[in-house]
Design a protein around this motif. Sequence first.
Motif, mmCIF file in Angstrom:
data_model
loop_
_atom_site.group_PDB
_atom_site.id
_atom_site.type_symbol
_atom_site.label_atom_id
_atom_site.label_comp_id
_atom_site.label_asym_id
_atom_site.label_seq_id
_atom_site.Cartn_x
_atom_site.Cartn_y
_atom_site.Cartn_z
ATOM 1 N N GLY A 35 -5.804 9.526 7.596
ATOM 2 C CA GLY A 35 -5.228 7.850 7.287
ATOM 3 C C GLY A 35 -3.925 8.118 6.620
ATOM 4 O O GLY A 35 -3.000 7.616 7.152
ATOM 5 N N LEU A 36 -3.821 8.545 5.426
ATOM 6 C CA LEU A 36 -2.676 8.689 4.666
ATOM 7 C C LEU A 36 -1.568 9.507 5.508
ATOM 8 O O LEU A 36 -0.217 9.000 5.158
ATOM 9 C CB LEU A 36 -2.769 8.981 3.174
ATOM 10 N N CYS A 85 4.079 -3.017 7.114
ATOM 11 C CA CYS A 85 3.092 -2.012 6.108
ATOM 12 C C CYS A 85 1.828 -2.649 5.601
ATOM 13 O O CYS A 85 1.383 -2.063 4.573
ATOM 14 C CB CYS A 85 3.931 -1.320 5.015
ATOM 15 N N ASP A 86 1.394 -3.552 6.365
ATOM 16 C CA ASP A 86 0.378 -4.343 5.885
ATOM 17 C C ASP A 86 -0.953 -4.178 6.356
ATOM 18 O O ASP A 86 -2.095 -4.940 6.057
ATOM 19 C CB ASP A 86 0.970 -5.959 5.851
ATOM 20 N N THR A 92 1.459 -12.820 -2.669
ATOM 21 C CA THR A 92 1.977 -13.642 -1.689
ATOM 22 C C THR A 92 1.127 -14.101 -0.517
ATOM 23 O O THR A 92 0.525 -13.358 0.050
ATOM 24 C CB THR A 92 3.303 -12.730 -0.996
ATOM 25 N N CYS A 145 3.887 0.219 10.500
ATOM 26 C CA CYS A 145 3.759 1.618 9.816
ATOM 27 C C CYS A 145 2.385 1.751 9.448
ATOM 28 O O CYS A 145 1.782 0.823 8.601
ATOM 29 C CB CYS A 145 4.907 1.633 8.607
ATOM 30 N N GLY A 149 0.864 -1.318 0.033
ATOM 31 C CA GLY A 149 -0.164 0.130 0.041
ATOM 32 C C GLY A 149 0.947 1.295 0.196
ATOM 33 O O GLY A 149 2.103 1.084 -0.290
ATOM 34 N N VAL A 190 2.259 -15.072 4.538
ATOM 35 C CA VAL A 190 3.427 -14.239 5.099
ATOM 36 C C VAL A 190 3.680 -14.367 6.520
ATOM 37 O O VAL A 190 2.328 -14.438 7.214
ATOM 38 C CB VAL A 190 3.301 -12.975 4.600
ATOM 39 N N LEU A 206 6.377 -7.324 -0.151
ATOM 40 C CA LEU A 206 5.544 -8.318 -0.653
ATOM 41 C C LEU A 206 4.048 -8.019 -0.410
ATOM 42 O O LEU A 206 3.779 -7.534 0.643
ATOM 43 C CB LEU A 206 5.745 -9.405 0.635
ATOM 44 N N GLU A 207 3.519 -8.126 -1.449
ATOM 45 C CA GLU A 207 1.842 -7.818 -1.568
ATOM 46 C C GLU A 207 1.096 -9.011 -1.517
ATOM 47 O O GLU A 207 1.330 -9.742 -2.750
ATOM 48 C CB GLU A 207 1.771 -6.608 -2.670
ATOM 49 N N ARG A 208 0.009 -8.952 -0.847
ATOM 50 C CA ARG A 208 -0.983 -10.043 -0.772
ATOM 51 C C ARG A 208 -1.710 -10.130 -2.054
ATOM 52 O O ARG A 208 -2.133 -11.320 -2.374
ATOM 53 C CB ARG A 208 -1.730 -10.141 0.448
ATOM 54 N N VAL A 263 -0.525 -9.448 8.928
ATOM 55 C CA VAL A 263 0.034 -10.380 9.998
ATOM 56 C C VAL A 263 1.084 -9.609 10.836
ATOM 57 O O VAL A 263 1.258 -10.039 11.746
ATOM 58 C CB VAL A 263 0.733 -11.467 9.334
#
Length: 389
Positions: free
Chosen positions: A297-298, A157-158, A123, A283, A11, A126, A31-33, A163
């Motif tokens: 938010g951002l 950063c997920d 991914t 983060c 993100g 993780v 790594l991005e899901r 997770v």
Amino acid sequence: MRTQVAIIGGGPSGLLLGQLLHRKGIDTVVLERKTKDYVLGRIRAGILEVGMVDLMREAGVGDRMDRECFVHDGTLISYGDDLFGINFKDHTDTSVVVYGQTEVTRDLYDAREASGAPILYNTEDVAIHDADGDAPHVTYRVAGQDHRIDCDFIAGCDGFHGVSRQTIPLSVRREYEKVYPFGWLGILSETPPVNDELIYASSDRGFALCSMRNANLSRYYIQCSLSDSPDDWTDAAFWDELRRRIPASEAEALITGPSIEKSIAPLRSFVTEPMRWGRLFLCGDAAHIVPPTGAKGLNTAASDVHYLYHGLLHRYADGDDDGLERYSERALARIWKAERFSWWFTNLMHRYPDQSEFDLKMQQAEIAFLRDNRDAQAVMAQNYVGLPY
Ligand code: APR
Ligand code: PHB
């Protein structure tokens, strides 16, 4: 595979951190899901504080933003037909810019791909290992194949459902949460914005927000019930309800059209402490959530990225761990203030199901005080444009 910083989540937080580090010669793997298209399909607030704007420039991804963004020197607030402005520039000598989060994310993806730095999509599973030791690693699966990345540090950063936060043991993790008893129904429409400035509107029928992306793309929200679904709301019903909640002068000027996106978001305040566990650093949404009133938010994600980026730079450039050691304390000090502002602005502007006549009078008095008092406006302006890092 080995890298210096494994970044979980592609993100805005993960991509911005990755780009800043890449420019300083620090290796990362993201790594991005999901897929890139999925991430770019999410529509979120579009107000950037100056700190976020500066980080985009520092990351070398500010060109399109600088060309296409709109500078806003203030905002409008209404209560029924009473409309007043708060001028950010007068009070803070600063402005905010309107540039959609989707565009921020697109620019960051383009930069990542152009740099050749690795980003892995789809991914699954993780998992973070040994974050509290000296040699952490991350495992994951792609297309049925198991993989492992050894690293120095892990940036979590997920997002809220990731997770990383869950990896911090419950014996050290403390969570603070407030769930609000309403949601925001938002639509995007290819129509000119009703006003040059945003309008945060309180009314007897609930809150509404008139926002925008550009001269022919508007974003509008109305407070709705948590039991509503977007399908319950035809476009005509949405526009009718919006008109009832904004001042008559604005309702008359409103140009409506078909919605090109319609969705409902629940409102939540959430913070987890600490934001660091050993070599794992949380983060953005992974560590905290704000209700969207005030668009923090951002911008709260951006201040985390700032503190973590500088902590990592000092560590790699001169072996100084102070910034990493103090990451959680520094990030949280600013986060709690943004949480307070978002909570205050939400409470001020929304109707609550169990609100008494007295509560309503308190809201009306506070809005009147804000309208009439320069110091109150200065406090609002300082918070809206963003507190210093
Ligand atoms: N493994 C890999 N990636 C994951 C995992 C996982 N287990 N879980 C989640 N992700 C990905 C999500 O698919 C998403 O793309 O992490 C990313 C997190 O992105 P965001 O939720 O956008 O969070 P963040 O980057 O911190 O951005 C903060 O987004 O939600 C808004 O209001 C918020 O504007 C703020 C900004
Ligand atoms: C938006 O444009 O989506 C937006 C703007 C301001 C907010 C929230 C959302 O406070």
